[in-house]
Design an enzyme around this catalytic site. Structure first.
Site, PDB file in Angstrom:
ATOM      1  N   HIS A 127       0.837  -1.195   0.000  1.00  0.00           N
ATOM      2  CA  HIS A 127       0.000   0.000   0.000  1.00  0.00           C
ATOM      3  C   HIS A 127       0.877   1.252   0.000  1.00  0.00           C
ATOM      4  O   HIS A 127       0.699   2.155  -0.834  1.00  0.00           O
ATOM      5  CB  HIS A 127      -0.907  -0.012   1.230  1.00  0.00           C
ATOM      6  CG  HIS A 127      -1.715   1.231   1.419  1.00  0.00           C
ATOM      7  ND1 HIS A 127      -3.050   1.309   1.086  1.00  0.00           N
ATOM      8  CD2 HIS A 127      -1.388   2.458   1.926  1.00  0.00           C
ATOM      9  CE1 HIS A 127      -3.499   2.525   1.361  1.00  0.00           C
ATOM     10  NE2 HIS A 127      -2.506   3.236   1.869  1.00  0.00           N
ATOM     11  N   GLU A 128       1.830   1.297   0.934  1.00  0.00           N
ATOM     12  CA  GLU A 128       2.706   2.459   1.018  1.00  0.00           C
ATOM     13  C   GLU A 128       3.636   2.545  -0.183  1.00  0.00           C
ATOM     14  O   GLU A 128       4.007   3.641  -0.607  1.00  0.00           O
ATOM     15  CB  GLU A 128       3.518   2.395   2.323  1.00  0.00           C
ATOM     16  CG  GLU A 128       2.681   2.455   3.582  1.00  0.00           C
ATOM     17  CD  GLU A 128       1.826   3.718   3.672  1.00  0.00           C
ATOM     18  OE1 GLU A 128       2.243   4.770   3.139  1.00  0.00           O
ATOM     19  OE2 GLU A 128       0.738   3.653   4.270  1.00  0.00           O
ATOM     20  N   HIS A 172       1.963   4.551  -2.855  1.00  0.00           N
ATOM     21  CA  HIS A 172       2.165   5.985  -2.646  1.00  0.00           C
ATOM     22  C   HIS A 172       3.570   6.403  -3.091  1.00  0.00           C
ATOM     23  O   HIS A 172       3.751   7.396  -3.800  1.00  0.00           O
ATOM     24  CB  HIS A 172       2.003   6.335  -1.164  1.00  0.00           C
ATOM     25  CG  HIS A 172       0.612   6.214  -0.634  1.00  0.00           C
ATOM     26  ND1 HIS A 172      -0.476   6.820  -1.226  1.00  0.00           N
ATOM     27  CD2 HIS A 172       0.124   5.582   0.469  1.00  0.00           C
ATOM     28  CE1 HIS A 172      -1.563   6.564  -0.521  1.00  0.00           C
ATOM     29  NE2 HIS A 172      -1.227   5.803   0.503  1.00  0.00           N
TER      30      HIS A 172
END
Length: 371
Positions: free
Chosen positions: A25-26, A29
Site C-alpha cells: 500500500h505504502e 504511494h
C-alpha cells in the site's frame, strides 16, 4: 467441539497478512510520488521506534519499526497534518521545494494519495484472477432442486423445478448470484420472480435469519430461504476473463462492505460484528491453519477491506485527503490550512477512538471473557 489455533499462529498469520499488504500500500504511494519527482524522507513498515533501517542514495530512510500495525511513507514537505504550504516550506531552496509534496499540482497529489488504496485493489484483483485461472468458475443454474420443507421459500409457495429469474428486481443467471443477494440481508423483505411451466410467478416474503458457526466457532448471521441447486459444472477461465471476473468479485465485496456498515449503523446488525486487530489476527491464523490457498484468498479479502476503509472520506485517511482535493477542484481554492489541520486532528481522534472501540470489542469476544 471447535478447532483451536495456537496463539503463535495468531502472530504469524497477522504478520504474514498485514505486513505485505501495508508495505505494498505504502509502496504505491511511494512509486507514484517518485514518478512525479517527490522525494520520500522515510518509508517505514510499522510505527514507533526504529528497529532496523538503511538510507538509500536518494536520501530515503527505509526502516522497520517496533509496532507492526501499519506503516507510512513520509514525503518531503510533510510538515503539518494537512500537508499545506507553510512559512517553513516557503523558506526552502527552490530545488528542494520542487521535490516536496506541496509543490505538485492538485491532480498529481490526488494520484499520489489514491495510489495506496488502488494498489490494494490491484493486489486483490491479481489474487482473485489467479484463483479463477487455477480453479475455473462454477456455473450453477438458478433452478430450485432441493427445497427445505420448513424453509421460507417452501412456505411462500416455491416448488422444485422453479427457475429463479429475478431477485428484488435484479436479473440473475447463476445460483451464486442468488446467494449473494440473499445471504447478506437477513430479516429483510425479499421479492422473487420465478419461471414455472412457461409462466412467471411473483413471491414476496421475509428472509429468515440463520446463525451459523464455522469449525472454529465463529458465528455468522446470514439470510437463508431454504433452496439449493446441486447441478453445476466447473468452467475453465482464460486470463482475460479471469481478470474481468476478479474485478466483478472485488466490486461485489465492496458492495457487501457498504451493506454491512449500513446495517450496523441502522441497527440491523450488532456492533460486535465489527472487528479490529485481534480478530484479524484470529481469522488470519484460522485461515493459515487451513492451508495456503485459503490464507491467500483471505489476504485478498483483507486487501479489499484496507482499500475500502482508506477511501472513506474521513480526515487523516487517504479518502479524507481526496475529499479535500475534490472540494478544492470545485471551489478553485483550497480550504484554509487551519481548517484542514483541525479536520485532520479530528479525523485522527475519530480513528483512534474507533480503533479503541473495536479492540475492546475484540477482547470481549475472546473465550477468556466469555466470548
Amino acid at each position: 467441539m471447535f478447532d483451536a489455533v495456537p496463539w503463535w499462529m495468531w502472530i504469524l498469520g497477522f504478520l504474514l497478512m498485514l505486513g505485505p499488504l501495508v508495505t505494498l500500500h505504502e509502496l504505491g504511494h511511494y512509486l507514484v510520488g517518485r514518478m512525479f519527482g517527490v522525494k520520500a524522507n522515510v518509508f517505514s513498515v510499522g510505527f514507533g521506534k526504529e528497529l532496523a533501517g538503511v538510507t538509500d542514495r536518494r536520501g530515503t530512510r527505509w526502516k522497520i519499526s517496533a509496532l507492526p500495525f501499519g506503516g507510512y511513507v513520509q514525503f518531503a514537505g510533510d510538515m503539518n497534518p494537512a500537508s499545506q504550504p507553510s512559512e517553513e516550506w516557503l523558506a526552502l531552496p527552490e530545488e528542494e521545494r520542487n521535490q516536496t509534496f506541496q509543490s505538485k499540482s492538485l491532480w498529481q497529489k490526488a494520484l499520489i494519495v489514491a495510489a495506496g488504496p488502488v494498489t490494494n485493489f490491484l493486489i486483490a484483483i491479481a489474487i482473485l484472477a489467479s484463483f479463477n485461472v487455477i480453479y475455473g468458475r462454477m456455473e450453477i443454474p438458478p433452478v430450485v432442486e432441493v427445497l427445505a420443507e420448513e424453509g421460507a421459500a417452501a412456505q411462500a409457495g416455491l416448488e422444485i423445478g422453479d427457475r429463479i429469474v429475478t431477485v428484488s428486481g435484479n436479473e440473475i443467471e447463476s445460483f451464486d448470484e442468488l446467494r449473494g443477494l440473499i445471504a447478506p440481508y437477513p430479516g429483510e423483505q425479499l421479492s422473487l420472480q420465478v419461471e414455472r411451466d412457461g409462466q412467471l410467478l411473483d413471491f414476496e416474503f421475509l428472509i429468515p435469519t440463520k446463525v451459523e458457526r464455522d469449525r472454529f466457532g465463529n458465528e455468522f448471521r446470514i439470510g437463508q430461504i431454504g433452496v439449493r441447486s446441486v447441478n453445476g459444472e466447473v468452467v475453465p477461465v482464460g486470463v482475460g476473463e479471469a481478470v474481468v471476473l476478479a474485478v466483478r468479485q472485488t466490486g461485489d465485496m465492496v458492495q457487501l462492505m457498504v451493506t454491512g456498515i449500513w446495517q450496523i449503523i441502522t441497527g440491523r446488525r450488532p456492533v460486535d460484528e465489527l472487528g479490529g486487530p485481534i480478530k484479524m489476527a484470529k481469522f488470519s491464523a484460522e485461515q493459515l491453519s487451513l492451508g495456503w490457498p485459503e490464507f491467500i484468498y483471505f489476504v485478498a479479502m483483507i486487501s479489499i477491506n484496507l482499500a475500502f476503509i482508506n477511501l472513506l472520506p474521513i480526515p487523516a485517511l487517504d479518502g479524507g485527503h481526496l475529499a479535500f482535493y475534490a472540494a478544492e477542484a470545485v471551489r478553485r481554492r483550497p480550504a484554509s490550512a487551519r481548517s484542514q489541520e483541525w479536520a485532520f486532528r479530528t479525523g485522527i481522534a475519530f480513528v483512534l477512538a474507533l480503533m479503541l472501540f473495536v479492540t475492546i470489542n475484540d477482547i470481549a469476544s475472546l473465550p477468556i471473557f466469555g466470548g
